[in-house]
Design a protein around this motif. Structure first.
Motif, PDB file in Angstrom:
ATOM      1  N   GLY A 162       0.782  -1.222   0.000  1.00 58.94           N
ATOM      2  CA  GLY A 162       0.000   0.000   0.000  1.00 58.94           C
ATOM      3  C   GLY A 162       0.816   1.276   0.000  1.00 58.94           C
ATOM      4  O   GLY A 162       0.253   2.366  -0.007  1.00 58.94           O
ATOM      5  N   ARG A 163       2.136   1.167  -0.049  1.00 59.36           N
ATOM      6  CA  ARG A 163       2.984   2.362  -0.058  1.00 59.36           C
ATOM      7  C   ARG A 163       3.346   2.679  -1.511  1.00 59.36           C
ATOM      8  O   ARG A 163       4.452   2.404  -1.985  1.00 59.36           O
ATOM      9  CB  ARG A 163       4.218   2.149   0.817  1.00 59.36           C
ATOM     10  N   MET A 164       2.355   3.245  -2.193  1.00 55.99           N
ATOM     11  CA  MET A 164       2.486   3.510  -3.623  1.00 55.99           C
ATOM     12  C   MET A 164       3.527   4.586  -3.911  1.00 55.99           C
ATOM     13  O   MET A 164       4.074   4.639  -5.012  1.00 55.99           O
ATOM     14  CB  MET A 164       1.129   3.939  -4.202  1.00 55.99           C
ATOM     15  N   ALA A 165       3.793   5.466  -2.958  1.00 58.72           N
ATOM     16  CA  ALA A 165       4.718   6.582  -3.192  1.00 58.72           C
ATOM     17  C   ALA A 165       6.152   6.245  -2.784  1.00 58.72           C
ATOM     18  O   ALA A 165       7.002   7.137  -2.745  1.00 58.72           O
ATOM     19  CB  ALA A 165       4.241   7.815  -2.430  1.00 58.72           C
ATOM     20  N   ALA A 166       6.435   4.998  -2.491  1.00 60.43           N
ATOM     21  CA  ALA A 166       7.788   4.619  -2.078  1.00 60.43           C
ATOM     22  C   ALA A 166       8.783   4.875  -3.217  1.00 60.43           C
ATOM     23  O   ALA A 166       8.518   4.583  -4.381  1.00 60.43           O
ATOM     24  CB  ALA A 166       7.820   3.152  -1.667  1.00 60.43           C
ATOM     25  N   ARG A 167       9.954   5.424  -2.866  1.00 57.00           N
ATOM     26  CA  ARG A 167      11.006   5.704  -3.837  1.00 57.00           C
ATOM     27  C   ARG A 167      12.274   4.955  -3.412  1.00 57.00           C
ATOM     28  O   ARG A 167      12.649   4.964  -2.236  1.00 57.00           O
ATOM     29  CB  ARG A 167      11.295   7.196  -3.942  1.00 57.00           C
ATOM     30  N   VAL A 168      12.927   4.346  -4.407  1.00 64.45           N
ATOM     31  CA  VAL A 168      14.147   3.585  -4.142  1.00 64.45           C
ATOM     32  C   VAL A 168      15.220   4.043  -5.119  1.00 64.45           C
ATOM     33  O   VAL A 168      15.011   4.009  -6.339  1.00 64.45           O
ATOM     34  CB  VAL A 168      13.908   2.068  -4.287  1.00 64.45           C
ATOM     35  N   GLU A 169      16.362   4.498  -4.593  1.00 71.25           N
ATOM     36  CA  GLU A 169      17.467   4.983  -5.417  1.00 71.25           C
ATOM     37  C   GLU A 169      18.709   4.142  -5.127  1.00 71.25           C
ATOM     38  O   GLU A 169      19.162   4.067  -3.983  1.00 71.25           O
ATOM     39  CB  GLU A 169      17.761   6.453  -5.125  1.00 71.25           C
ATOM     40  N   PRO A 170      19.282   3.490  -6.164  1.00 71.31           N
ATOM     41  CA  PRO A 170      20.544   2.768  -5.941  1.00 71.31           C
ATOM     42  C   PRO A 170      21.731   3.736  -5.996  1.00 71.31           C
ATOM     43  O   PRO A 170      21.840   4.548  -6.922  1.00 71.31           O
ATOM     44  CB  PRO A 170      20.576   1.772  -7.100  1.00 71.31           C
ATOM     45  N   ARG A 171      22.597   3.683  -5.010  1.00 70.92           N
ATOM     46  CA  ARG A 171      23.796   4.527  -4.965  1.00 70.92           C
ATOM     47  C   ARG A 171      25.016   3.626  -4.793  1.00 70.92           C
ATOM     48  O   ARG A 171      24.924   2.545  -4.187  1.00 70.92           O
ATOM     49  CB  ARG A 171      23.734   5.510  -3.791  1.00 70.92           C
ATOM     50  N   ILE A 172      26.163   4.105  -5.297  1.00 73.25           N
ATOM     51  CA  ILE A 172      27.400   3.339  -5.104  1.00 73.25           C
ATOM     52  C   ILE A 172      28.421   4.205  -4.382  1.00 73.25           C
ATOM     53  O   ILE A 172      28.482   5.425  -4.562  1.00 73.25           O
ATOM     54  CB  ILE A 172      27.986   2.829  -6.435  1.00 73.25           C
ATOM     55  N   ILE A 173      29.191   3.566  -3.553  1.00 76.01           N
ATOM     56  CA  ILE A 173      30.281   4.214  -2.822  1.00 76.01           C
ATOM     57  C   ILE A 173      31.575   3.542  -3.274  1.00 76.01           C
ATOM     58  O   ILE A 173      31.750   2.326  -3.109  1.00 76.01           O
ATOM     59  CB  ILE A 173      30.101   4.068  -1.297  1.00 76.01           C
ATOM     60  N   ARG A 174      32.468   4.330  -3.896  1.00 80.44           N
ATOM     61  CA  ARG A 174      33.703   3.788  -4.443  1.00 80.44           C
ATOM     62  C   ARG A 174      34.654   3.351  -3.328  1.00 80.44           C
ATOM     63  O   ARG A 174      34.848   4.063  -2.349  1.00 80.44           O
ATOM     64  CB  ARG A 174      34.393   4.826  -5.329  1.00 80.44           C
TER      65      ARG A 174
END
Length: 790
Positions: A162-174
């Motif tokens: 039910g959390r339609m507004a969820a946002r997921v961003e993949p990030r990398i740390i060198r």
């Protein structure tokens, strides 16, 4: 560095290089080799290839992706294709191809290796659950495309909750050594709830009534605790079918769900769901008859199984029940491949359905074998015994459907599907059962409250599929303000592979004086065998052995301060002096329940009759009999539920020993408006008021519950009730002559109730008024009960 004579080639480009860049690179080759720029149609040959920048990937692998054959003439298109293949291999973060005279230099930058995968911001979903959703793993090569796909998968998991507004961003740390940490930054957002459930086109049933049918619920007062008000798109499809089943079962054979739309609020924090329906007309049963199209089969033998009253509302379940009864009778008669076809004739003018139940010869098909798949814990035999069909039997499609329902009803599986697929011959089919298992054990902690018993706590451990054998094992401990109970139960539902249920149980119970003036202790063990007599009837036979005692009965005297202590009834004093007594009994219970097999329809009924004969050894000698009958139905389109119950019991003693208070009947909460131990024979002599119980009781209860105008999702309903009954009869009143009334004297009460189905358990508030009572009875005008498990 890697080179060879006679050549393979390539070109230079960045990670998003277009074909136009090729011209620039070839122009640079002109400057290096000092030769005129050829046209793009011209071929190229390189004497050697040099590969730079690779660390983990072998040069041979890189050349393999380029696919340039030794000594071949290469066009500009060939070089472009080689470049695209290198980029699309997913192995390189960047690729550059630089011609240097007769040498082509391929410079690559490999994607880094994933050091660790972390999740940040997730509170509603556990990290271990998210890890199961993604493809990116530690020590694998990092791929931006895979990381983006993983992020989308995580967002979808939140969407389901039910959390339609969820946002997921993949990030990398060198990190050093061409390694990266992959971090999924999660903004969970708020739960998107169903703010309003509405219907268009419904005339026969109110919106309130239809909301009760759906799995999806409208957000209300307890929106923080109720998950069924969360918008889930897949649940809407289930709701469409539930609405259709609801209308069909009430005679609306033309019902359709024309549309089910979900509109998101402007603030994106809620949905407005609307079902557009077409009800059609309600049909009733007309004339029904049985016809036979099979030689040698007499239709009159099946006519008694119709049981469909003309004028009653049509429902498919009634037709299905008639069909099942007829096919079962044919099976008992040894008539194979007989099928019953309901042939419905519509009379639109009168809105009735005439039905001919045709006895026809079905296809000559046998069950070749039964295959079971997907069970990793549950033994095959547990699933196989749900089939009434074995290999070599004639195929009965109805039995296959019913077996699927019995498998699902076990409660061991998330999903269970049974289907008949083509066998090795035209006359055989393979019945395939595919299941998906789920956890069947539970550890529960709970609390209960009743005005009579106070606050109680419970701990329970149970396993309904013990060792995958379908056996039930439970251990329970209950601690109340004035009692303590512990019990153990083991049940084998298919003893010797038959529909024979074996149960072993043990019980320890101790109660302290609360409403009574004595304490008791009971230790009991027993075994039982239960088996079916028909589709709705079962018989249980049992043996019980127990040891019980009454103690802490006051004999009078004075306390430490010299104050007088009121003596209890001489009847109870004599019963305490008998000490601990052994009870040994054989008994049985006959039960009828039309809810078994799904044949209840709108009206359900339950009937039980039990008897236990004490005296098969032991100290106690009496016959204890009890009967219970109850029925429930719905009126006013299902908004109002009506219930009626009657129960009674009798103890017939043998010899002069009589019964004790621990064996006699007390109407605890059976008649509302009175305290536990509040009615029945009492010793009121010498200022005392000791409840004694009785050898006989009879109670009738009538109740109705209904909506109270609040939104259905609140789970609050009102109720009214009327109770009448009594408990009476003693063997021994010596020493209490004139102070004990053990005659049959009716009591009655009337009241209202508030029923609240909360997420923590059902709450019931009873407000009762005694209409008929005795002067020594103890009233209780208000009672609150709650029972929870979490």
């Amino acid at each position: 560095m890697y080179g060879f004579d006679g050549f393979r080639g390539a070109m230079m480009a960045g990670s998003r290089m277009r074909n136009g860049v090729l011209a620039v690179l070839l122009a640079s080759a002109v400057g290096i080799s000092a030769v005129p720029l050829p046209s793009f149609a011209q071929g190229y040959r390189f004497s050697s290839v040099t590969i730079e920048g690779n660390q983990r990937i072998e040069p041979r692998t890189i050349l393999g992706h380029a696919r340039i054959a030794r000594g071949d003439a290469l066009s500009a298109a060939d070089l472009n294709d080689a470049y695209q293949r290198l980029v699309n291999s997913g192995l390189f973060e960047s690729v550059s191809l630089t011609p240097r005279g007769g040498t082509l230099v391929i410079a690559v930058k490999e994607y880094p290796t994933i050091n660790v995968v972390n999740f940040e911001g997730n509170r509603r979903l556990k990290t271990e659950d998210l890890q199961k959703l993604i493809e990116s793993r530690s020590r694998r090569v990092y791929s931006p495309a895979t990381a983006e796909a993983d992020a989308a998968q995580i967002a979808e998991a939140y969407s389901v909750t039910g959390r339609m507004a969820a946002r997921v961003e993949p990030r990398i740390i060198r990190r050093s050594d061409n390694r990266v940490d992959l971090v999924f930054e999660i903004a969970e957002g708020r739960v998107v709830e169903v703010e309003r459930l509405s219907f268009v086109g419904n005339r026969a049933f109110t919106d309130r009534r239809l909301r009760q049918v759906l799995q999806t619920k409208q957000a209300g007062l307890l929106r923080q605790l109720i998950s069924s008000d969360t918008y889930v798109a897949e649940r809407i499809d289930v709701d469409r079918q539930l609405l259709k089943d609801f209308y069909l079962s009430r005679g609306y054979i033309d019902f359709q769900v024309q549309d089910a739309s979900a509109e998101m609020a402007r603030e994106r924090d809620g949905f407005f769901v609307t079902f557009t329906v077409r009800e059609g007309l309600q049909y009733k049963f007309g004339q029904t008859r049985v016809i036979s199209e099979v030689e040698g089969v007499n239709a009159d033998d099946y006519a008694s199984l119709l049981r469909l009253r003309p004028g009653s509302i049509y429902t498919p379940s009634d037709v299905e029940a008639v069909t099942a009864r007829m096919e079962a009778l044919a099976s008992r008669k040894g008539i194979n491949f007989l099928r019953v076809e309901p042939r419905i004739k519509r009379n639109d003018a009168q809105q009735i359905l005439d039905i001919d139940f045709a006895l026809v010869r079905g296809e000559r098909i046998f069950v070749e074998r039964i295959d079971i798949e997907g069970n990793t814990t549950t033994m095959d035999q547990v699933i196989r015994r749900q089939f009434r069909t074995v290999e070599g039997d004639p195929l009965n499609p109805r039995e296959i459907r019913e077996a699927a329902e019995r498998i699902r009803a076990l409660g061991y599986f998330e999903n269970a599907n049974v289907e008949a697929v083509e066998g090795t011959s035209t006359e055989g089919v393979i019945v395939k059962a595919t299941v998906q298992e789920k956890p069947t054990g539970s550890l529960s902690f709970g609390a209960s409250y009743g005005k009579a018993d106070g606050v109680g706590f419970m701990v329970g451990l149970s396993e309904s599929n013990f060792l995958g054998r379908g056996q039930f094992v439970s251990l329970d401990l209950n601690l109340g303000a004035s009692d303590a109970t512990s019990s153990f139960t083991f049940s084998e539902p298919a003893l010797l592979g038959r529909d024979l249920k074996f149960t072993f149980s043990g019980l320890y119970a101790q109660t302290e004086a609360n409403y009574a003036s004595w304490d008791s202790r009971l230790v009991q063990g027993g075994i039982a065998l239960e088996f079916p007599l028909s589709q709705t009837a079962r018989l249980e036979t049992r043996y019980t052995l127990n040891k019980s005692r009454i103690f802490n009965v006051s004999t009078g005297g004075t306390d430490a301060d010299g104050n007088p202590i009121l003596a209890s009834s001489p009847i109870l004093q004599r019963e305490e002096l008998r000490g601990s007594l052994w009870g040994s009994a054989v008994g049985y219970t006959l039960s009828l329940d039309n809810r078994r097999g799904g044949l209840a329809g709108r009206t359900a009924y339950v009937f039980r009759f039990s008897q236990d004969v004490y005296g098969v050894g032991g100290d106690l000698k009496f016959l204890r009999s009890e009967v219970f009958a109850g029925t429930q139905t719905s009126i006013l389109n299902g908004d109002v539920r009506l219930r009626a119950e009657f129960e009674a019991g009798a103890i017939a003693t043998s010899g002069s020993s009589g019964t004790r208070a621990s064996e006699r009947f007390f109407l605890d909460s059976k008649i509302r408006g009175f305290e536990p131990f509040g009615i029945g024979p009492r010793d009121t002599g010498a200022g005392r008021n000791d409840p004694l119980g009785g050898n006989y009781y009879a109670v009738a209860r009538m109740e109705a519950d209904f909506p109270v105008g609040l939104p259905e999702e609140y789970g609050i309903r009102g109720g009214v009730f009327f109770d009448v009954g009594s408990v009476w009869g003693l063997n021994d009143t010596a020493g209490a002559t004139g102070t004990v009334d053990d005659k049959l004297r009716l009591r009655s009460s009337v009241g209202v109730a508030l029923l609240w189905d909360t997420p923590l358990g059902p709450l019931r508030f009873n407000f009762a008024k005694a209409l008929k009572k005795q002067t020594y009875d103890k009233e209780q005008r208000f009672d609150l009960t709650i029972s929870t498990k979490f």
